[in-house]
Structures are given as C-alpha cells and as structure tokens.
Design a protein around this motif. Structure first.
Motif, PDB file in Angstrom:
ATOM      1  N   ALA A 175       3.041  -5.553 -11.032  1.00 33.54           N
ATOM      2  CA  ALA A 175       3.354  -6.455 -12.088  1.00 33.54           C
ATOM      3  C   ALA A 175       4.594  -6.933 -12.798  1.00 33.54           C
ATOM      4  O   ALA A 175       5.254  -7.859 -13.130  1.00 33.54           O
ATOM      5  N   LYS A 176       5.308  -5.588 -12.900  1.00 31.28           N
ATOM      6  CA  LYS A 176       6.703  -5.695 -13.393  1.00 31.28           C
ATOM      7  C   LYS A 176       7.559  -6.238 -12.567  1.00 31.28           C
ATOM      8  O   LYS A 176       8.512  -6.952 -12.820  1.00 31.28           O
ATOM      9  N   THR A 177       7.355  -5.962 -11.224  1.00 31.56           N
ATOM     10  CA  THR A 177       8.122  -6.576 -10.190  1.00 31.56           C
ATOM     11  C   THR A 177       8.125  -8.194 -10.038  1.00 31.56           C
ATOM     12  O   THR A 177       9.074  -8.678 -10.205  1.00 31.56           O
ATOM     13  N   GLU A 178       6.859  -8.607 -10.445  1.00 36.23           N
ATOM     14  CA  GLU A 178       6.504  -9.903 -10.372  1.00 36.23           C
ATOM     15  C   GLU A 178       7.355 -10.595 -11.612  1.00 36.23           C
ATOM     16  O   GLU A 178       7.968 -11.703 -11.544  1.00 36.23           O
ATOM     17  N   LEU A 236      12.297  -0.471 -16.706  1.00 37.09           N
ATOM     18  CA  LEU A 236      12.171   0.233 -15.466  1.00 37.09           C
ATOM     19  C   LEU A 236      11.536   1.533 -15.523  1.00 37.09           C
ATOM     20  O   LEU A 236      10.657   2.014 -14.902  1.00 37.09           O
ATOM     21  N   ARG A 237      12.225   2.234 -16.421  1.00 39.11           N
ATOM     22  CA  ARG A 237      12.009   3.759 -16.653  1.00 39.11           C
ATOM     23  C   ARG A 237      10.783   4.021 -17.227  1.00 39.11           C
ATOM     24  O   ARG A 237       9.900   4.979 -17.001  1.00 39.11           O
ATOM     25  N   ALA A 238      10.275   2.696 -18.175  1.00 41.37           N
ATOM     26  CA  ALA A 238       8.894   2.926 -18.581  1.00 41.37           C
ATOM     27  C   ALA A 238       7.500   2.724 -17.835  1.00 41.37           C
ATOM     28  O   ALA A 238       6.651   3.193 -18.182  1.00 41.37           O
ATOM     29  N   VAL A 239       8.026   2.307 -16.624  1.00 40.80           N
ATOM     30  CA  VAL A 239       6.620   1.954 -15.825  1.00 40.80           C
ATOM     31  C   VAL A 239       6.372   3.309 -15.020  1.00 40.80           C
ATOM     32  O   VAL A 239       7.181   3.877 -14.678  1.00 40.80           O
ATOM     33  N   PRO A 240       4.901   3.775 -15.162  1.00 37.18           N
ATOM     34  CA  PRO A 240       4.927   5.027 -14.593  1.00 37.18           C
ATOM     35  C   PRO A 240       4.970   4.994 -12.972  1.00 37.18           C
ATOM     36  O   PRO A 240       4.570   4.034 -12.389  1.00 37.18           O
ATOM     37  N   GLY A 273       0.691  -1.317  -0.068  1.00 39.72           N
ATOM     38  CA  GLY A 273      -0.063  -0.059  -0.129  1.00 39.72           C
ATOM     39  C   GLY A 273       0.813   1.155   0.011  1.00 39.72           C
ATOM     40  O   GLY A 273       0.255   2.347  -0.010  1.00 39.72           O
ATOM     41  N   ASP A 274       2.024   1.239   0.188  1.00 40.82           N
ATOM     42  CA  ASP A 274       2.848   2.461   0.043  1.00 40.82           C
ATOM     43  C   ASP A 274       3.496   2.518  -1.128  1.00 40.82           C
ATOM     44  O   ASP A 274       4.363   1.730  -1.478  1.00 40.82           O
ATOM     45  N   PRO A 275       3.319   3.596  -1.686  1.00 38.36           N
ATOM     46  CA  PRO A 275       3.980   3.958  -3.197  1.00 38.36           C
ATOM     47  C   PRO A 275       5.214   3.884  -3.073  1.00 38.36           C
ATOM     48  O   PRO A 275       5.942   3.234  -4.263  1.00 38.36           O
ATOM     49  N   VAL A 276       5.891   4.326  -2.280  1.00 39.58           N
ATOM     50  CA  VAL A 276       7.512   4.392  -2.294  1.00 39.58           C
ATOM     51  C   VAL A 276       7.970   3.288  -2.106  1.00 39.58           C
ATOM     52  O   VAL A 276       8.919   2.827  -2.661  1.00 39.58           O
ATOM     53  N   VAL A 277       7.308   2.419  -1.474  1.00 40.76           N
ATOM     54  CA  VAL A 277       7.952   0.904  -1.105  1.00 40.76           C
ATOM     55  C   VAL A 277       7.731   0.167  -2.341  1.00 40.76           C
ATOM     56  O   VAL A 277       8.674  -0.725  -2.905  1.00 40.76           O
ATOM     57  N   VAL A 278       6.440   0.212  -2.891  1.00 38.17           N
ATOM     58  CA  VAL A 278       6.163  -0.689  -4.328  1.00 38.17           C
ATOM     59  C   VAL A 278       7.461  -0.268  -5.278  1.00 38.17           C
ATOM     60  O   VAL A 278       7.956  -1.056  -6.000  1.00 38.17           O
ATOM     61  N   TYR A 279       7.431   1.129  -5.307  1.00 38.06           N
ATOM     62  CA  TYR A 279       8.433   1.348  -6.468  1.00 38.06           C
ATOM     63  C   TYR A 279      10.071   0.905  -5.917  1.00 38.06           C
ATOM     64  O   TYR A 279      10.627   0.494  -6.883  1.00 38.06           O
ATOM     65  N   ASP A 280      10.504   1.017  -4.990  1.00 44.13           N
ATOM     66  CA  ASP A 280      11.668   0.571  -4.359  1.00 44.13           C
ATOM     67  C   ASP A 280      11.867  -0.969  -4.569  1.00 44.13           C
ATOM     68  O   ASP A 280      12.859  -1.369  -4.983  1.00 44.13           O
ATOM     69  N   ILE A 281      10.808  -1.589  -4.158  1.00 45.45           N
ATOM     70  CA  ILE A 281      10.737  -3.079  -4.518  1.00 45.45           C
ATOM     71  C   ILE A 281      11.025  -3.523  -5.932  1.00 45.45           C
ATOM     72  O   ILE A 281      11.771  -4.480  -6.305  1.00 45.45           O
ATOM     73  N   MET A 282      10.376  -2.762  -6.813  1.00 45.52           N
ATOM     74  CA  MET A 282      10.636  -2.961  -8.229  1.00 45.52           C
ATOM     75  C   MET A 282      11.764  -2.723  -8.733  1.00 45.52           C
ATOM     76  O   MET A 282      12.592  -3.396  -9.591  1.00 45.52           O
ATOM     77  N   ARG A 283      12.402  -1.573  -8.373  1.00 48.93           N
ATOM     78  CA  ARG A 283      13.793  -1.094  -8.616  1.00 48.93           C
ATOM     79  C   ARG A 283      14.908  -2.414  -8.033  1.00 48.93           C
ATOM     80  O   ARG A 283      15.690  -2.374  -8.857  1.00 48.93           O
TER      81      ARG A 283
END
Length: 84
Positions: free
Chosen positions: A69-72, A56-60, A12-22
């Motif tokens: 989805a990209k993380t998975e 990674l840069r293309a993910v909004p 639920g935390d946008p910063v955490v979701v983005y960091d996990i994806m990166r």
C-alpha cells in the motif's frame, strides 16, 4: 524516468516487496529534491524528504500489505509531482 511497477511473482517475496517500497521512496525523494530552493536544513524540500523517510521507517518490516500500500501511495505521489 519510468514509473515503478509492482508485478507478480515479486509480490510474494518479502525482501522484494520491501525493496520495491524503498525504491519507490527513493524515486519520490529524487522528485522532491528537484524542488530545493535555497538549500540547507530549513528548505521545504529537505523537510519533505525527512517526512518521506520517516514514513518509510514507520512501515512494519513484516507487513507485506502495508508495504504494498505504501509503495502504491509513493508511486502515485511521484506521478503527481512529475505531472505538475
């Protein structure tokens, strides 16, 4: 190396979701770089790293579903690379 896990409540935390994806991207890139053959910018592994970074840069930044989805996808690609 352990596989990255997506576990609540971080979803639920946008910063955490983005960091996990990166981080998933960084781990995939590390697996790809283990396959560098001759070095230099023309190495197939280097080209693949560039492609992952472009993905990674293309993910909004504001699309949590796309980031999840990209993380998975990245985690699965790393798993397949390391299993081969």
């Amino acid at each position: 190396m352990t596989m990255l896990q997506l576990v609540p409540p971080s979803l639920g935390d946008p910063v955490v979701v983005y960091d996990i994806m990166r981080e998933a991207g960084n781990r995939l890139i590390a697996a790809i770089l283990e396959n560098v053959t001759h070095g230099g910018m023309d190495d197939p592994a280097i080209r693949e790293v560039r492609a992952v970074r472009a993905e990674l840069r293309a993910v909004p930044l504001d699309d949590l579903a796309a980031q999840t989805a990209k993380t998975e996808e990245l985690v699965e690609r790393e798993r397949q690379m390391r299993a081969a």
